[in-house]
Write a protein that holds these residues in place. Structure first.
Motif, PDB file in Angstrom:
ATOM      1  N   ASN A 133      29.260  36.089 -49.066  1.00 22.61           N
ATOM      2  CA  ASN A 133      28.988  36.612 -50.412  1.00 22.61           C
ATOM      3  C   ASN A 133      29.075  38.127 -50.491  1.00 22.61           C
ATOM      4  O   ASN A 133      29.193  38.687 -51.577  1.00 22.61           O
ATOM      5  N   GLN A 159      36.505  33.091 -51.756  1.00 20.92           N
ATOM      6  CA  GLN A 159      35.394  32.882 -50.815  1.00 20.92           C
ATOM      7  C   GLN A 159      35.551  31.553 -50.079  1.00 20.92           C
ATOM      8  O   GLN A 159      35.209  31.441 -48.899  1.00 20.92           O
ATOM      9  N   PHE A 197      37.357  37.493 -55.100  1.00 20.78           N
ATOM     10  CA  PHE A 197      36.319  36.970 -54.214  1.00 20.78           C
ATOM     11  C   PHE A 197      35.019  36.660 -54.959  1.00 20.78           C
ATOM     12  O   PHE A 197      34.038  36.259 -54.343  1.00 20.78           O
TER      13      PHE A 197
END
Length: 286
Positions: free
Chosen positions: A66, A84, A75
């Motif tokens: 993250n 991701q 992302f």
């Protein structure tokens, strides 16, 4: 669908990559080949799937997903597709592929860049393997001995190429790892502009790890006078942050020309000899 005089579908006359097949293309031989090759493709797909599904602690250690490129829209969790997921797949697969390394901080940025460039999980996986397994050995192993060694090697090269800066560092007790560790472990990601990083990586894959030293030495040599203005420990650290910004590093083409001229001669024989000496010194320190 359009058909030719021989009755074949026009789409059939084009290969999977978009190239038209010649008039005398041997369809029978190709189909015989592809029926055999399909077994290989299936086997590779199964192997890739198993790498992603393996169970150990790798998934639990991937806390950095993250935090990878939060300023990159591709992302973000709201992106479609969200990279991701691809990043997670590549890192998990690599962790199972190379259990001696598993996952180490910094790998997420490198894998993330590779995914942005290739837009392909498997290509990113093999490029990551080339970097970690061949070009930068022991950079991301638990002891990070290769990374620590190369930081010391840079210190020795600065003594040879830019002695005044080496003397300044020694006088104020500044260890090289404090100012260049992120240069090495992230391969200049988030240190230098994106276009410059990509040009550096082109050379890194082609010429190997000595490119990292060329880049580092060029940054230091070009900014020698600026660095030497520092009068204390924190000032030196701040100078090293500032030398990675500005027009010099943004103009990626001229920058890349400089890395091959500014440091002068820099052979792998010299680097390997220094690596041997520095590695032995680190191991003796325990």
């Amino acid at each position: 669908m359009a058909r030719r005089e021989d009755g074949r579908d026009w789409a059939y006359r084009v290969d999977p990559y978009g190239f038209e097949r010649p008039e005398d293309f041997d369809y029978a031989s190709y189909e015989a080949f592809f029926s055999r090759y399909l077994v290989v493709l299936t086997r590779r797909a199964i192997k890739w799937s198993k790498l992603l599904k393996g169970n150990n602690s790798i998934q639990k250690s991937l806390k950095d997903i993250n935090r990878t490129f939060p300023d990159n829209v591709k992302f973000r969790t709201t992106a479609d597709p969200c990279l991701q997921h691809a990043l997670y797949n590549v890192l998990v697969a690599y962790g199972h592929h190379n259990k001696a390394v598993g996952y180490c901080q910094g790998m997420n940025f490198i894998a993330g860049y590779l995914i942005l460039i290739t837009k392909n999980e498997e290509e990113s996986f093999w490029l990551l393997d080339a970097l970690i397994g061949r070009i930068l050995p022991d950079y991301y192993s638990p002891a990070m001995l290769g990374l620590k060694t190369d930081q010391e090697v840079l210190g020795e090269l600065v003594k040879m190429k830019v002695p005044a800066v080496a003397e300044l560092m020694e006088r104020h007790g500044v260890m090289w790892t404090l100012v260049v560790s992120r240069w090495f472990i992230c391969l200049f990601i988030d240190i230098l502009p994106v276009e410059t990083v990509l040009r550096i990586w082109d050379c890194l894959f082609y010429e190997g790890s000595k490119i990292i030293f060329r880049v580092a030495l060029t940054l230091i040599k070009q900014n020698q006078a600026f660095i030497l203005e520092a009068t204390n420990f924190p000032d030196i650290c701040d100078k090293f942050k500032q030398i990675t910004k500005g027009t010099f590093v943004t103009e990626c083409h001229s920058f890349m020309q400089k890395i091959f001229t500014d440091p002068g001669s820099l052979s792998m024989a010299t680097i390997n000899k220094l690596r041997e000496t520095c590695r032995e010194k680190l191991l003796s320190q325990g």
